[in-house]
Structure formats: C-alpha cells, structure tokens
Design a protein around this motif. Sequence first.
Motif, PDB file in Angstrom:
ATOM      1  N   ILE A  66    -125.999 -12.304  -9.710  1.00 37.56           N
ATOM      2  CA  ILE A  66    -126.228 -12.587 -11.123  1.00 37.56           C
ATOM      3  C   ILE A  66    -127.624 -13.150 -11.367  1.00 37.56           C
ATOM      4  CG2 ILE A  66    -125.250 -14.887 -11.004  1.00 37.56           C
ATOM      5  CD1 ILE A  66    -124.885 -12.454 -13.914  1.00 37.56           C
ATOM      6  N   ARG A  67    -128.240 -13.774 -10.349  1.00 35.87           N
ATOM      7  CA  ARG A  67    -129.561 -14.384 -10.575  1.00 35.87           C
ATOM      8  C   ARG A  67    -130.610 -13.336 -10.926  1.00 35.87           C
ATOM      9  NH1 ARG A  67    -130.052 -15.439  -4.614  1.00 35.87           N
ATOM     10  NH2 ARG A  67    -128.890 -17.276  -5.096  1.00 35.87           N
ATOM     11  N   TYR A  68    -130.446 -12.096 -10.455  1.00 30.46           N
ATOM     12  CA  TYR A  68    -131.406 -11.060 -10.811  1.00 30.46           C
ATOM     13  C   TYR A  68    -131.358 -10.773 -12.313  1.00 30.46           C
ATOM     14  CZ  TYR A  68    -131.571 -10.327  -5.800  1.00 30.46           C
ATOM     15  OH  TYR A  68    -131.709 -10.504  -4.468  1.00 30.46           O
ATOM     16  N   TYR A  69    -130.160 -10.781 -12.870  1.00 29.00           N
ATOM     17  CA  TYR A  69    -130.013 -10.558 -14.303  1.00 29.00           C
ATOM     18  C   TYR A  69    -130.586 -11.736 -15.094  1.00 29.00           C
ATOM     19  CZ  TYR A  69    -126.948  -6.811 -12.847  1.00 29.00           C
ATOM     20  OH  TYR A  69    -126.440  -5.696 -12.256  1.00 29.00           O
ATOM     21  N   VAL A  70    -130.392 -12.925 -14.583  1.00 29.46           N
ATOM     22  CA  VAL A  70    -130.916 -14.107 -15.276  1.00 29.46           C
ATOM     23  C   VAL A  70    -132.435 -14.078 -15.280  1.00 29.46           C
ATOM     24  CG1 VAL A  70    -131.055 -16.618 -15.204  1.00 29.46           C
ATOM     25  CG2 VAL A  70    -128.875 -15.488 -14.817  1.00 29.46           C
ATOM     26  N   TYR A  71    -133.051 -13.730 -14.143  1.00 31.88           N
ATOM     27  CA  TYR A  71    -134.506 -13.636 -14.102  1.00 31.88           C
ATOM     28  C   TYR A  71    -135.011 -12.538 -15.044  1.00 31.88           C
ATOM     29  CZ  TYR A  71    -135.276 -16.975 -10.386  1.00 31.88           C
ATOM     30  OH  TYR A  71    -135.365 -18.124  -9.672  1.00 31.88           O
ATOM     31  N   ALA A  72    -134.310 -11.428 -15.094  1.00 32.73           N
ATOM     32  CA  ALA A  72    -134.708 -10.356 -16.008  1.00 32.73           C
ATOM     33  C   ALA A  72    -134.596 -10.830 -17.457  1.00 32.73           C
ATOM     34  CB  ALA A  72    -133.848  -9.124 -15.783  1.00 32.73           C
ATOM     35  N   TRP A 118    -133.469 -24.553 -16.177  1.00 30.50           N
ATOM     36  CA  TRP A 118    -133.934 -25.323 -15.029  1.00 30.50           C
ATOM     37  C   TRP A 118    -132.922 -26.397 -14.644  1.00 30.50           C
ATOM     38  CZ3 TRP A 118    -136.489 -30.371 -15.075  1.00 30.50           C
ATOM     39  CH2 TRP A 118    -136.975 -30.715 -13.809  1.00 30.50           C
ATOM     40  N   ARG A 119    -132.375 -27.095 -15.648  1.00 24.87           N
ATOM     41  CA  ARG A 119    -131.406 -28.155 -15.391  1.00 24.87           C
ATOM     42  C   ARG A 119    -130.093 -27.625 -14.805  1.00 24.87           C
ATOM     43  NH1 ARG A 119    -132.258 -33.716 -16.667  1.00 24.87           N
ATOM     44  NH2 ARG A 119    -130.081 -33.679 -17.197  1.00 24.87           N
ATOM     45  N   LYS A 120    -129.712 -26.407 -15.183  1.00 23.73           N
ATOM     46  CA  LYS A 120    -128.505 -25.799 -14.646  1.00 23.73           C
ATOM     47  C   LYS A 120    -128.698 -25.256 -13.233  1.00 23.73           C
ATOM     48  CE  LYS A 120    -125.282 -25.981 -17.758  1.00 23.73           C
ATOM     49  NZ  LYS A 120    -123.971 -26.530 -17.466  1.00 23.73           N
ATOM     50  N   GLY A 121    -129.949 -25.244 -12.749  1.00 22.64           N
ATOM     51  CA  GLY A 121    -130.223 -24.767 -11.409  1.00 22.64           C
ATOM     52  C   GLY A 121    -130.359 -23.256 -11.309  1.00 22.64           C
ATOM     53  N   VAL A 122    -130.536 -22.613 -12.439  1.00 24.28           N
ATOM     54  CA  VAL A 122    -130.647 -21.163 -12.455  1.00 24.28           C
ATOM     55  C   VAL A 122    -131.958 -20.714 -11.822  1.00 24.28           C
ATOM     56  CG1 VAL A 122    -130.852 -19.168 -13.994  1.00 24.28           C
ATOM     57  CG2 VAL A 122    -129.158 -20.925 -14.451  1.00 24.28           C
TER      58      VAL A 122
END
Length: 126
Positions: A66-72, A118-122
């Motif tokens: 899921i982190r790839y989608y968040v970065y996108a 940032w606070r959520k650690g994403v």
Amino acid sequence: MADYNGSDYLGSYLPLLGIILIGALLVGGMFAGNRLLRPSHATPEKLLTYECGVDPVGEGWAQAHIRYYVYAYLYVIFAVDAVFLFPWATVFAGLGGVSVVEMGVFIGFIAVGLLYAWRKGVLAWT
C-alpha cells in the motif's frame, strides 16, 4: 428589431459537422486498412504475455504494498500544488495581499496533510 432565423444559426455549424464526419471517416478507413493489410498468423509465441523481453514464469498475480499507492497519491498532491504555485508566482507582484493570504491557506492545507502523513508513519520506508 431583427428577425431571428434559426436556419442561419444552425447552418453555421455545417462546416464543423463536415469536419467531424470527414475525420471519423478517415479514422475508420485507417483502422479498416490496417485490418486488411496486416499479417495475422497467430503463433503460440505471439499469444504469450510480453513483458520487457522476458518469457513469463509463474502466476500473473502479484501484490503491491500500500505504501506505493500512498507515495503516488502524495506525488499527485504536490504536483497539483506546483501547478497552482508556478502561475501564481509569475504574477505575484500584481495580486496584492489578499492573494498572499489565500496562497498561505492553500499551502497550509497541504502542509497539514503532509504533517498528518508523517505523524502516521506513512513516510517511513521500512
């Protein structure tokens, strides 16, 4: 008072209709010509899935984190931010103080979203 003649108004659209019709006929003719002129000999090699010149091995199912989608998503947010900032910066001198406050609010919303991520650690790449 001039009379309204609807046929003159609609008649002004005839050249546009002709251009659209000619364009559609050209596109259809090109697709038909391509279908008639292309070689179509289906071989097992042609029916394989092609990816970067490597023969497919294994299943086609792969999960993406899921982190790839968040970065996108974050990239899209900041790209849109840049689309708004560059034209604003080119005419900055003539806009006045109100536009500076409005842009500050806009950047504030973006900063709050970034701070939340940032606070959520994403943004931690682990």
